[in-house]
Design an enzyme around this catalytic site. Structure first.
Site, mmCIF file in Angstrom:
data_model
loop_
_atom_site.group_PDB
_atom_site.id
_atom_site.type_symbol
_atom_site.label_atom_id
_atom_site.label_comp_id
_atom_site.label_asym_id
_atom_site.label_seq_id
_atom_site.Cartn_x
_atom_site.Cartn_y
_atom_site.Cartn_z
ATOM 1 N N HIS A 362 -5.425 2.250 -0.470
ATOM 2 C CA HIS A 362 -4.179 2.792 -1.810
ATOM 3 C C HIS A 362 -4.527 1.937 -2.336
ATOM 4 O O HIS A 362 -4.973 0.210 -2.788
ATOM 5 C CB HIS A 362 -3.445 2.982 -1.120
ATOM 6 C CG HIS A 362 -2.558 1.988 -0.852
ATOM 7 N ND1 HIS A 362 -1.331 1.675 -1.369
ATOM 8 C CD2 HIS A 362 -2.494 1.276 0.363
ATOM 9 C CE1 HIS A 362 -1.274 0.307 -0.341
ATOM 10 N NE2 HIS A 362 -1.078 0.513 0.180
ATOM 11 N N ASP A 372 -1.259 -6.328 -1.290
ATOM 12 C CA ASP A 372 -0.804 -5.618 -0.852
ATOM 13 C C ASP A 372 -0.777 -4.403 -1.569
ATOM 14 O O ASP A 372 0.144 -4.065 -2.345
ATOM 15 C CB ASP A 372 -0.089 -4.962 0.312
ATOM 16 C CG ASP A 372 0.394 -3.506 1.341
ATOM 17 O OD1 ASP A 372 -0.327 -3.068 0.768
ATOM 18 O OD2 ASP A 372 1.488 -3.266 1.543
ATOM 19 N N GLU A 409 0.811 5.495 -1.780
ATOM 20 C CA GLU A 409 1.108 5.273 -0.085
ATOM 21 C C GLU A 409 1.839 4.587 0.439
ATOM 22 O O GLU A 409 2.469 4.929 1.813
ATOM 23 C CB GLU A 409 -0.304 4.350 0.198
ATOM 24 C CG GLU A 409 -0.830 4.064 1.661
ATOM 25 C CD GLU A 409 0.037 1.970 2.394
ATOM 26 O OE1 GLU A 409 -0.178 2.565 3.299
ATOM 27 O OE2 GLU A 409 0.690 2.342 1.449
ATOM 28 N N GLU A 410 2.414 4.330 -0.662
ATOM 29 C CA GLU A 410 3.782 3.039 -0.231
ATOM 30 C C GLU A 410 4.921 4.211 0.052
ATOM 31 O O GLU A 410 5.944 3.454 0.797
ATOM 32 C CB GLU A 410 4.042 1.778 -1.407
ATOM 33 C CG GLU A 410 2.428 0.742 -1.443
ATOM 34 C CD GLU A 410 3.049 0.367 -0.231
ATOM 35 O OE1 GLU A 410 3.496 0.331 1.187
ATOM 36 O OE2 GLU A 410 2.058 -0.770 0.003
ATOM 37 N N ASP A 437 -6.958 -1.495 3.534
ATOM 38 C CA ASP A 437 -5.319 -1.346 2.849
ATOM 39 C C ASP A 437 -5.314 -2.995 2.334
ATOM 40 O O ASP A 437 -5.621 -3.317 1.432
ATOM 41 C CB ASP A 437 -4.485 -1.281 4.130
ATOM 42 C CG ASP A 437 -3.004 -0.709 3.155
ATOM 43 O OD1 ASP A 437 -3.044 -1.308 1.605
ATOM 44 O OD2 ASP A 437 -2.261 -0.355 3.656
#
Length: 726
Positions: A362, A372, A409-410, A437
């Site tokens: 992502h 991240d 995604e988050e 990820d």
């Protein structure tokens, strides 16, 4: 560097790497002159030549350039800056020769409009939060586009109430509060990050009647108790806040208004459910705070002293409450349908074009997202760079390669989930999904996978050089003992050891099981595509904060980007091997052994709960033995395959999908895998044979019997799929 010089350098690097990746007898590490070097290939020599060319390409300097560009601005999902990162990734995919498209989805999401938290009692004590995230020296923290700390999927709301401290907010923690005769109904519950997914904390508090939830990061978990705080060290500074979604993704991930349906721009609103009726949306307001802001709240709680294991690192005794600390929460959320952008790049297979090998990471971040997720994006782009160089040489994969840059995604695994729901029929022939990820936040490699791909992962790492010398597998084996002083990922992602017996069936490096929390979820647990997840980790205390930026990464994560290069090689090599394999390199015998261990542990739990004659495991144990025995025979045939392997590969693909249950798990039918699911009360961590284990958790013998029957049927289907070839 001019292109001609670059090509010459790559060729020279390939020759050097080829020499470094062979043993004294001229074979790749782990190979012998009398046996195929690579499981799944008839001609290991030809495959090794392709791999050596690929491994020479990923470049640390280019990975650094990608990361610098991707993290130059905050790029939360759905923002114009997020779209700019999509355009950048799409251009790099096209430069490598991939057929590339940007796919849009229209999804229900919130941004924060107003967030305030004030301490209204006791008199004379002040707290106005959330305080701006700030340290003495950071070049990224003052960008006006940095979103204020907030919780995605939280409703708006105004709540003023006494505070109760509930440790990590697990069911066990709330049971201890009840034993202390403290009532959380109508209270604001204060919990710390760790042990379980943040949405589970909210779910449990809501079940027990709380009026609101505040989540904070205690310095015992990722702050000064661990080591020096940023910018002096890698751990969370006083004002650092962990943003994140509190949606109930353990019910279903993706757009909360379209469970099981792709949320395409053309989808009529009549096919959506009301956000207020969505099982994914919390009903009580939630927001995160720093430990700087929580300090006066915790310090002014009375009531019983907390159990000693609940004590964090702030310099006073933690009490449970309620009160006298009273807090007023004011949350105004801006909910709208917003556009997300997945970037999809394809290389059409030369022989088996309908079989998609999908590899994804992502791209969206809460703020800058250097670790991240964009350490993964940079590594994926260098893997794609390597594939592009192979394409220029005339190579083509047998199966279609799909590289995916997921969005949203988050907020709840949205981009990947919507894409899987849109392409579910196309994925019935997909051999694998490979996820990355958090690619790099330190030097320690780790991986998770379905059991059929655990040995495949180990074998891939035997072909990848390590920055420490030798192969990545050597370094992985050496570091496989847990290091309690250096947690590898946020503690909420650590598996619940009560649910996971020591299921390692080989005397080898441990490969973890897949729960949830990243984009493999829809592939494995809804569509039944065998999946893996890889990461290189280390001390990392700035998760989901403004400080997860390029400056932190360059100083603490991977200063020379050699681990970025390593992860690009691992990720790309997974995809290449699966795309070109003559025989799909699954090991279902290991799968069968692990399932047997899961059943042994579940039977022991059932005997303790219901007595030796309470539940009958006879049928499911018979099915597991059948699956394991059949898998062993198939594995032998995989090692000596027929010239025409189409039927064998078809049987191998069908086996994982046979483990899907048509009805799904009780109360959450979107999750259909009989062996793995995120736990209802863990969220990220895997619960194995979830239907059975969660029925045992509840003490529900009738549901446990039903789930044992469903599990036995799934194992029989998987065995039958493999027997279909024989």
């Amino acid at each position: 560097m001019p292109m001609k010089l670059l090509s010459a350098a790559l060729f020279s690097s390939a020759l050097l790497l080829s020499a470094s990746l062979t043993t004294a007898d001229g074979h790749p590490p782990g190979a012998s002159s009398s046996a195929p070097a690579i499981f799944g290939f008839r001609d290991a020599t030809a495959e090794s030549a392709v791999e050596v060319r690929f491994l020479a390409v990923p470049d640390p300097k280019l990975a650094e350039q990608h990361l610098r560009i991707l993290t130059q601005a905050p790029h939360m999902a759905g923002t114009v800056e997020d779209k700019a990162t999509a355009d950048y990734v799409a251009q790099k995919f096209r430069d490598a020769g991939l057929d590339t498209e940007i796919v849009e989805y229209r999804v229900w999401m919130n941004y924060p409009a107003e967030v305030s938290v004030d301490l209204t009692a006791p008199a004379g004590v002040t707290m106005h939060g959330p305080t701006r995230e700030h340290v003495d020296s950071d070049s990224f923290q003052d960008d006006p586009r940095v979103v204020m700390p907030f919780s995605a999927m939280s409703p708006s709301g105004d709540v003023e109430a006494e505070v109760v401290y509930a440790n990590y907010g697990t069911p066990d923690d709330f049971e201890k509060i009840e034993k202390l005769k403290v009532d959380v109904r109508g209270k604001i519950v204060l919990v710390r990050y760790g042990q379980n997914f943040r949405g589970v904390k909210v779910f449990v508090a809501q079940e027990r009647g709380a009026a609101g939830v505040i989540i904070y990061s205690d310095p015992a978990d990722d702050g000064w108790r661990r080591g020096d705080k940023y910018p002096d060290g890698p751990w969370r500074p006083d004002t650092g806040v962990q943003r994140g979604s509190v949606g109930y993704m353990f019910e279903f991930p993706g757009d909360p208004t379209t469970p099981g349906i792709a949320s395409t721009p053309s989808l009529p609103d009549s096919r959506r459910i009301s956000p207020g009726q969505s099982a994914q949306m919390p009903k009580i307001p939630v927001t995160p705070l720093s430990y700087h802001d929580v300090w006066p709240v915790l310090e002014h709680l009375d009531g019983p002293a907390s159990p000693r294991e609940w004590q964090g690192a702030l310099p006073f005794t933690y009490h449970v409450g309620p009160g006298p600390a009273k807090v007023k929460m004011h949350l105004k959320q801006d909910y709208q349908f917003r556009t997300l952008w997945d970037v999809i790049g394809r290389v059409r297979g030369s022989e088996l074009a309908d079989e998609w090998v999908v590899a994804g990471n992502h791209r969206d971040a809460w703020v800058y997202g250097a670790v991240d997720p964009n350490s993964g994006t940079a590594a994926m782009l260098e893997a794609v760079h390597g594939v592009g160089e192979l394409l220029k040489s005339g190579w083509r994969p047998k199966r279609t390669l799909v590289f995916a840059s997921w969005d949203g995604e988050e907020e709840g695994l949205i981009g990947s989930t919507e894409w899987v729901e849109q392409h579910e029929a196309d994925l019935t022939s997909a051999p694998a999904y490979f996820n990355m990820d958090v690619a790099v936040c330190g030097p320690k490699f780790g991986a998770s996978a379905v059991p059929s791909l655990k040995q495949f992962l180990r074998d891939v790492t035997k072909a990848v050089p390590s920055p420490k010398g030798g192969t990545l597998y050597d370094a992985w084996l050496k570091s496989s003992q847990p290091d309690a002083s250096s947690p590898q990922l946020p503690t909420e992602a650590i598996a619940d050891s009560r649910r996971l017996p020591a299921a390692q069936s080989k005397d080898d490096v441990p490969v973890g099981d897949l729960g949830s929390g990243s984009d493999y979820t829809a592939f494995l647990q809804h569509a039944g595509v065998p999946s893996t997840d890889v990461s290189s980790t280390g001390p990392y205390g700035v998760y989901h904060s403004v400080f997860d930026n390029f400056a932190w990464f360059k100083k603490f994560g991977d200063p020379d980007f050699t681990y970025e290069q390593e992860m690009a090689r691992v990720f790309g090599l997974e995809a290449l091997r699966m795309a070109d394999a003559d025989i799909l390199p699954y090991d279902y015998e290991e799968y069968g052994k692990e399932v047997t261990l899961y059943l042994d542990a579940a039977q022991h739990r059932a005997d303790n709960k219901f007595g030796e004659h309470g539940l009958d495991f006879g049928a499911v144990n018979t099915a597991a033995r059948r699956f394991q025995a059949t898998a062993g025979k198939i594995l032998a045939q995989q090692k000596h395959p027929p010239r025409d392997a189409a039927r064998l590969n078809q049987a191998l693909r069908k086996a994982e999908r046979a483990l899907l249950t048509p009805q799904g798990l009780p109360h959450r039918p979107w999750f259909r895998h009989a062996i793995y699911a995120p736990g209802e009360y863990t969220g990220y961590a895997a619960v194995v044979i979830p239907g059975v284990n969660e029925a045992l958790d509840k003490g529900d013998s009738e549901q446990a019997r039903q789930q044992l029957a469903a599990l036995a049927a799934a194992l029989d289907r998987a065995a039958k799929a493999l027997e279909g070839y024989r």
